[in-house]
Design an enzyme around this catalytic site. Sequence first.
Site, PDB file in Angstrom:
ATOM      1  N   GLY A 210       0.830  -1.209   0.000  1.00  0.00           N
ATOM      2  CA  GLY A 210       0.000   0.000   0.000  1.00  0.00           C
ATOM      3  C   GLY A 210       0.860   1.252   0.000  1.00  0.00           C
ATOM      4  N   ASN A 211       0.257   2.390   0.208  1.00  0.00           N
ATOM      5  CA  ASN A 211       1.019   3.633   0.330  1.00  0.00           C
ATOM      6  C   ASN A 211       0.366   4.529   1.379  1.00  0.00           C
ATOM      7  OD1 ASN A 211      -0.970   5.452  -1.053  1.00  0.00           O
ATOM      8  ND2 ASN A 211      -0.521   4.086  -2.771  1.00  0.00           N
ATOM      9  N   ARG A 212       0.958   5.695   1.609  1.00  0.00           N
ATOM     10  CA  ARG A 212       0.531   6.505   2.748  1.00  0.00           C
ATOM     11  C   ARG A 212      -0.618   7.459   2.447  1.00  0.00           C
ATOM     12  NH1 ARG A 212       4.294   5.568   6.619  1.00  0.00           N
ATOM     13  NH2 ARG A 212       6.406   5.122   5.887  1.00  0.00           N
ATOM     14  N   SER A 213      -1.194   7.384   1.263  1.00  0.00           N
ATOM     15  CA  SER A 213      -2.273   8.322   0.946  1.00  0.00           C
ATOM     16  C   SER A 213      -3.446   8.129   1.920  1.00  0.00           C
ATOM     17  CB  SER A 213      -2.764   8.079  -0.487  1.00  0.00           C
ATOM     18  OG  SER A 213      -3.959   8.797  -0.697  1.00  0.00           O
TER      19      SER A 213
END
Length: 400
Positions: A210-213
Amino acid sequence: MDILDGKKIVLGVCGSIAAYKVAQLARDLTLAGAQVDVIMTEAATRFVGAATFQALTGRPVLGDMWALPENGAVGHVALGARADVVVVAPATANRIARIAAGMSDDLLTTTILATRAPVLLAPAMNPQMYASPATVANVATLRGRGYTVLEPDEGRMAEHVVGKGRMPEPHTLEGAIRALLGRSGPLGGYHVVITAGGTHEPIDPVRYIGNRSSGQMGYALAARARDLGARVTLISGPTAITPPVAVTLVRVETALEMQSALADAVADADMLIMNAAVADFRPIEAAEQKIKKRGDAGLTLHLVPNPDLVAGLADRREFFKVGFAAETNDLLANAQGKLERKGLDMIVANDAVLSIGQPEIALTLIDRGGVASLPQQPKATAAAALLDQIVARFQRWLLH
Ligand code: C5P
């Protein structure tokens, strides 16, 4: 500016225990800048005191039809005539019946009969009363006349029965009011598709890349687009934030799911705001079982590229496309390159290093007409300011 700022809202409060929740609504609307005139029915005053609403709105609470001469105009007509929206919450079975019958025997029914503003009703009653043929027919009559009648929530009622009849929560009512007020706004009649959040690309049943958005910006853009009148479809990756009311929410997990949700949503779109942080790569396949540790052995994941979703829509010229670029270096050149490569009409760039995890953000707006900037400001106000800039460019685009 908040769409509620300076708006004249007539809030009719009827005799149901849900009246206590409307005090919160009156406060929220007032704090957002609206002028809220509360009309209480006789029955409502048995549940909540007029002093509560008077203190929260800073305006006298109305009830008596005969006590309202205003500058020579007949008060009971003047109130409805100058309203931007009339809200009835909670709307009891009795009130719904009287409004449907066109009665005008007290201040609230008279105001509704005399207004040309949109009318919103939030039913609250015993589930059997709501399901009774008379109420069902009355609600249908009101909807047929163009009134907005919200669906009650299901759940536990004050009298401990469970069913459909609870008044929607104050934030839901506020969202519905905003959507109604927005109808005459600059995006009235347009379908705006917004993607938000990051995607999760599964490694196995319990792990993902995933990512931090956080999705905050996309969700705030969706709320603002709704306030300006748009029919909004919000396609969201997994987030923990509460979605705005009165937008169509499509939840997705992976980039490929987002691609297929996008294909459906843009079929009749007028604008696409591609704010999601789409994963560039995904594991070639997700393991069916949880991957186990094997001694000291490491794990190598084989990743394959995801399609570029917005670039895949480059030949679709019938809607206005906005993309985003978070850059760590050569902001302008990199963003300009993406504008062309992805076939966008506009790109919104920001310095990733300066903005990640920070409360404030500065934005650079690039389109074929040139470059503009939005000064550093809290992220909450940046989204509203950005959407206003997007709307200005969309309106120019429509002329071509
Ligand atoms: O190339 P980059 O990821 O910086 O581009 C960002 C823009 O492209 C954003 O608008 C993002 O939503 C979009 N994007 C996309 N599909 C991808 C990756 C990014 O539509 N696979």
